[in-house]
Write an enzyme that holds these catalytic residues in place. Structure first.
Site, PDB file in Angstrom:
ATOM      1  N   GLU A   1       0.806  11.004  51.562  1.00 22.60           N
ATOM      2  CA  GLU A   1       1.628   9.782  51.807  1.00 22.60           C
ATOM      3  C   GLU A   1       3.056  10.211  51.482  1.00 22.60           C
ATOM      4  O   GLU A   1       4.126  10.119  52.327  1.00 22.60           O
ATOM      5  CB  GLU A   1       1.075   8.456  51.157  1.00 22.60           C
ATOM      6  CG  GLU A   1       2.050   7.356  51.797  1.00 22.60           C
ATOM      7  CD  GLU A   1       3.431   7.186  50.947  1.00 22.60           C
ATOM      8  OE1 GLU A   1       4.394   6.199  51.524  1.00 22.60           O
ATOM      9  OE2 GLU A   1       3.785   7.848  50.121  1.00 22.60           O
TER      10      GLU A   1
ATOM     11  N   ASP B   1      -1.948   9.971  46.311  1.00 20.74           N
ATOM     12  CA  ASP B   1      -1.158  11.194  45.904  1.00 20.74           C
ATOM     13  C   ASP B   1       0.127  10.870  45.336  1.00 20.74           C
ATOM     14  O   ASP B   1       0.649   9.827  45.395  1.00 20.74           O
ATOM     15  CB  ASP B   1      -0.760  12.287  47.476  1.00 20.74           C
ATOM     16  CG  ASP B   1       0.198  11.649  48.500  1.00 20.74           C
ATOM     17  OD1 ASP B   1      -0.378  10.383  48.736  1.00 20.74           O
ATOM     18  OD2 ASP B   1       1.009  12.017  48.787  1.00 20.74           O
TER      19      ASP B   1
HETATM   20 ZN   LIG Z   1       4.243   5.233  47.347  1.00 19.78          ZN
END
Ligand SMILES: [Zn+2]
Length: 385
Positions: free
Chosen positions: A137, A75
């Site tokens: 994340e 992401d």
């Molecule tokens: Zn990163």
């Protein structure tokens, strides 16, 4: 079995073209990677997080314990409101740099690792190389958690994890942890002239914020015995506050979001219990005016720190592969601490500089990708030996 051969640059072009902004998920990118891996005879599994968001785990080489995990999040942060000189989802090469969202954080690392798959396959590995690609994340290292749990419960235990976040290929063996909280002050509404009949939630919040400032100063004074972090102390920060409805109404509610970023091995309960104790001292006076009032704090997320480990196989390996002779500490969080929590030594080492991450005109130097390729080629020799 032969599949598609792509250079790291061509692979990066493909990965950046998938808009994997955290909120929108990552399925098309994962589907592309699955197909690419299977064209090389590499099996992978998905471990789902939420609708539209999944993690991928693949193994090249024998299906045994003791492997090396190359870990990266798929992401990226949003481009909303950022002023880009070129299309953020199309890699643009200018002056030895590749511009695009995620080039540095951290599709560059993933691109190099994926482009090397044919070489991983050809190398007759005796030590497996795993790819662990995660989601979500950038919003608190949340997405990888089911994958970490799956690894702990169902998969042969790897020997080391290399998290390829941008470190300019420096070996990072320590980072801070982050604890985030939401505090709600429940006050009591009244006309602003009748202060004795109301409990002003904003003013109570003000006292709580002052206590957080005192805690912050005390932690700053204590500092960092290891002297490795910048800033060299545990931090406390308030990021968002909202409350009240009008100037002449005593506000009934005030909420604020705050965090503490702790040095490894520091006790998070110290901050929370000191804050909680202070909050408890404010409540009797609030409740004397209105019984339903009070202060509620919820912990909303924890990202564990990465603590340096003595004789860590991950650290030894990364120093060897990166041809580095010293380790570093950083203040930003990564998924490395989550792997360490389940007993797998982890290290952070990847191409590109964190200074370019999350910004408009994010870029990675082509030279950084080449250094990462050199790192991977040494990894092959290590895992084939
Ligand atoms: Zn990163």
């Amino acid at each position: 079995m032969t599949g598609q051969t792509l250079s790291p640059r061509a692979m990066l072009d493909r990965l950046v073209a998938f808009d994997t902004t955290s909120r929108d998920g990552n399925l098309p990118l994962i589907a592309f990677v699955e197909e690419y891996l299977s064209s090389w005879g590499v099996k992978s599994i998905r471990v789902d997080y939420e609708a539209g968001k999944t993690n991928l785990y693949a193994t090249i080489g024998p299906d045994i314990a003791g492997g090396i995990v190359l870990s990266g999040h798929t992401d990226v942060v949003p481009v909303d409101g950022q002023d880009w000189a070129s299309d953020p989802f199309k890699v643009d090469e200018r002056h030895g740099r590749l511009y695009g969202r995620g080039t540095c954080d951290m599709k560059g690392f993933i691109a190099v690792a994926l482009a090397m798959v044919p070489q991983f396959r050809a190398a007759q590995l005796t030590t497996p190389i795993h790819l662990a690609l995660s989601c979500d994340e950038e919003v608190g290292c949340r997405g990888v958690r089911p994958l970490v749990a799956h690894m702990r419960d169902h998969l042969p235990k790897p020997r080391a994890v290399i998290v390829g976040e941008p470190t300019s290929m420096k070996v990072v063996n320590a980072h801070k942890g982050a604890f985030t909280f939401a505090t709600e002050v429940k006050g009591h509404e009244a006309h602003s002239s009748a202060t004795h009949h109301g409990v002003n939630a904003i003013m109570v919040a003000g006292e709580l914020l002052s206590e957080l400032s005192r805690i912050r100063r005390d932690l700053e004074k204590r500092g960092d015995p290891s002297r490795r972090f910048d800033p060299p102390y545990t931090t406390v920060h308030v990021g968002l506050i909202e409350g009240g409805t009008a100037k002449n109404i005593i506000p009934r509610r005030c909420n604020f979001l705050w965090e503490t970023r702790l040095l490894p091995n520091e006790d998070p309960d110290e901050v929370t219990s000191r804050f909680g104790d202070f909050a408890r001292t404010l409540e009797p006076a609030m409740r004397a005016v209105a019984p339903g009032t009070g202060i509620v704090t919820q912990r909303t997320n924890v990202v564990p720190s990465l603590a340096p480990e003595k004789d860590s196989p991950a650290e030894h390996l990364a120093l060897h592969l990166a041809e580095a002779n010293g380790t570093h500490a950083v203040s930003y969080c990564t998924e490395a601490g989550l792997f360490q929590e389940i007993g797998i030594p982890a290290i952070v080492c990847g191409p590109g500089s964190i200074d370019q991450a999350h910004k408009p005109d994010e870029y990675i130097e082509i030279a950084e990708l080449e250094r990462c390729g050199h790192f991977m080629r040494k990894l092959i020799r290590h895992c084939a030996a």
